[in-house]
Design a protein around this motif. Structure first.
Motif, short mmCIF file in Angstrom:
data_model
loop_
_atom_site.label_atom_id
_atom_site.label_comp_id
_atom_site.label_asym_id
_atom_site.label_seq_id
_atom_site.Cartn_x
_atom_site.Cartn_y
_atom_site.Cartn_z
N ASN A 84 65.52 -41.05 -77.96
CA ASN A 84 65.46 -40.77 -76.52
C ASN A 84 65.91 -41.99 -75.71
O ASN A 84 66.62 -41.85 -74.70
CB ASN A 84 64.05 -40.36 -76.11
CG ASN A 84 63.70 -38.96 -76.57
OD1 ASN A 84 64.59 -38.13 -76.77
ND2 ASN A 84 62.43 -38.68 -76.75
N LEU A 85 65.50 -43.19 -76.17
CA LEU A 85 65.94 -44.41 -75.50
C LEU A 85 67.45 -44.56 -75.59
O LEU A 85 68.11 -44.93 -74.61
CB LEU A 85 65.26 -45.63 -76.12
CG LEU A 85 63.78 -45.85 -75.80
CD1 LEU A 85 63.23 -47.02 -76.59
CD2 LEU A 85 63.57 -46.10 -74.30
N LYS A 86 67.99 -44.25 -76.76
CA LYS A 86 69.44 -44.35 -76.95
C LYS A 86 70.17 -43.37 -76.03
O LYS A 86 71.22 -43.71 -75.44
CB LYS A 86 69.82 -44.10 -78.40
CG LYS A 86 71.29 -44.31 -78.70
CD LYS A 86 71.62 -44.15 -80.16
CE LYS A 86 73.11 -44.39 -80.41
NZ LYS A 86 73.49 -44.22 -81.82
N LYS A 87 69.64 -42.15 -75.88
CA LYS A 87 70.26 -41.17 -74.99
C LYS A 87 70.28 -41.68 -73.55
O LYS A 87 71.27 -41.52 -72.83
CB LYS A 87 69.51 -39.84 -75.07
CG LYS A 87 69.76 -39.05 -76.35
CD LYS A 87 68.94 -37.77 -76.36
CE LYS A 87 69.12 -37.01 -77.67
NZ LYS A 87 68.26 -35.79 -77.72
N LYS A 88 69.16 -42.28 -73.12
CA LYS A 88 69.09 -42.80 -71.76
C LYS A 88 70.07 -43.95 -71.55
O LYS A 88 70.73 -44.04 -70.51
CB LYS A 88 67.66 -43.25 -71.44
CG LYS A 88 66.67 -42.10 -71.30
CD LYS A 88 65.27 -42.61 -71.05
CE LYS A 88 64.29 -41.44 -70.96
NZ LYS A 88 62.91 -41.90 -70.75
N ALA A 134 73.53 -42.50 -71.44
CA ALA A 134 73.77 -41.82 -70.17
C ALA A 134 74.07 -42.83 -69.07
O ALA A 134 74.98 -42.64 -68.26
CB ALA A 134 72.56 -40.97 -69.80
N LYS A 135 73.29 -43.92 -69.03
CA LYS A 135 73.52 -44.95 -68.01
C LYS A 135 74.85 -45.64 -68.24
O LYS A 135 75.61 -45.90 -67.28
CB LYS A 135 72.37 -45.97 -68.05
CG LYS A 135 72.32 -46.89 -66.84
CD LYS A 135 71.90 -46.14 -65.59
CE LYS A 135 71.67 -47.07 -64.42
NZ LYS A 135 71.27 -46.34 -63.20
N SER A 158 61.01 -39.51 -62.90
CA SER A 158 62.18 -40.21 -63.43
C SER A 158 62.44 -41.49 -62.63
O SER A 158 63.13 -42.39 -63.09
CB SER A 158 63.41 -39.31 -63.36
OG SER A 158 63.74 -39.03 -62.01
N GLU A 173 63.15 -43.91 -65.50
CA GLU A 173 64.58 -44.15 -65.72
C GLU A 173 65.20 -45.08 -64.68
O GLU A 173 66.40 -45.30 -64.68
CB GLU A 173 65.32 -42.80 -65.71
CG GLU A 173 64.87 -41.89 -66.83
CD GLU A 173 65.54 -40.53 -66.78
OE1 GLU A 173 66.41 -40.33 -65.92
OE2 GLU A 173 65.18 -39.67 -67.59
N GLN A 184 65.61 -44.70 -61.51
CA GLN A 184 66.40 -44.03 -60.49
C GLN A 184 65.59 -43.87 -59.21
O GLN A 184 64.46 -43.42 -59.24
CB GLN A 184 66.86 -42.65 -60.98
CG GLN A 184 67.83 -42.73 -62.14
CD GLN A 184 68.21 -41.36 -62.66
OE1 GLN A 184 67.55 -40.38 -62.35
NE2 GLN A 184 69.26 -41.30 -63.45
#
Length: 271
Positions: free
Chosen positions: A99-103, A106-107, A160, A164, A166
């Motif tokens: 999940n960290l890798k996906k975030k 994405a960034k 989020s 994240e 944001q």
């Protein structure tokens, strides 16, 4: 002493420090034996094999406390339980890391692609969002802002915004249509709800959005709102809801104003 190991020999054979072996002794995990005549402390061949098992389990990231508990009651059932528990912990860590890798991806993707979209109006289909609006129009100082956030702390923990990095601000549909571009609100996007949505929670449905990303300080926000609103009118659309302002790079990511990247998203439909 030929069939025994002194602490230095034991440490060299297993590539551990003598301090490690002394620590195992102190916590009663692996205790050396004593020769009452020579006063030597030594390890038997049995301790040799026990240390190999301890290090095997330790290399699986099993805690010394868990290893000690197991060593005090060794059997096949307890070994299976110990290994299965560690397997479950590893699976949970893998999910967290994925999940960290996906975030991160994405960034990275957003930061790497946004330069090609700066100052261009694009129509994007954006999925449903659930959140809480905090009206800042009549708040006069930082104390009132903090109090407003405290009142909504149950939403903040699932936001989020915090998870994240944001930050969202928003202008109401009515203010945009009236040309009032400085009366903003915060929007806390809620990832999960503990219960059914209540009165404070607003569901923003999936919709087409007219979007523009730009580089520069926040004081340029109004200029880009005017440009985007004019584009909406010129291209046969109408505004159907409140805007969302997405800070892709803000003052917490860069100390340089000219590196700030913001995106304005305004929900639209064809006339």
């Amino acid at each position: 002493m030929k069939d025994k190991f002194i602490i230095g020999d034991m440490a060299k054979l297993f590539h551990v420090s003598t301090d490690t072996l002394r620590h195992y002794d102190r916590i009663d995990l692996l205790k050396p034996e004593h020769n009452m005549q020579s006063k030597y402390r030594y390890y038997s061949i049995r301790s040799f094999f026990k240390l190999s098992r301890i290090l095997f389990l330790k290399n699986l990231d099993i805690s010394l406390e868990e290893i000690k508990t197991y060593m005090n009651n060794k059997n096949r059932s307890n070994l299976l339980s110990l290994l299965r528990k560690k397997e479950e912990e590893i699976d949970a860590k893998i999910i967290t890391l994925m999940n960290l890798k996906k975030k991160i991806n994405a960034k990275l993707g957003l930061l790497e692609s946004i330069n090609g979209e700066l100052d261009q109006v694009k129509v994007k289909r954006i999925s449903e969002r659930i959140g809480v609006f905090l009206d800042m129009n009549y708040i006069e100082n930082d104390f009132e802002i903090i109090e407003n956030f405290k009142k909504n702390k149950k939403y903040l923990k699932n936001s989020s915004w915090l998870i994240e990095g944001q930050v969202y601000t928003s202008l109401s549909k009515e203010n945009m249509e009236s040309g009032i571009l400085n009366k903003f609100r915060y929007f806390i996007e809620v990832i999960t709800l503990d219960s059914q949505p209540c009165k404070q929670v607003k569901i923003i449905p999936e919709n087409d959005y007219a979007c523009i990303a730009f580089l520069g300080p926040y004081r340029d926000m109004g200029k880009h709102y005017k440009l985007l609103i004019q584009w909406i009118e010129d291209n046969g659309y109408q505004i159907v809801g409140d805007s969302i302002e997405k800070n892709i790079v803000d003052y917490d990511f860069s100390d340089l104003e000219h590196e700030y990247i913001s995106e304005i998203q305004i929900p639209i439909k064809k006339l």
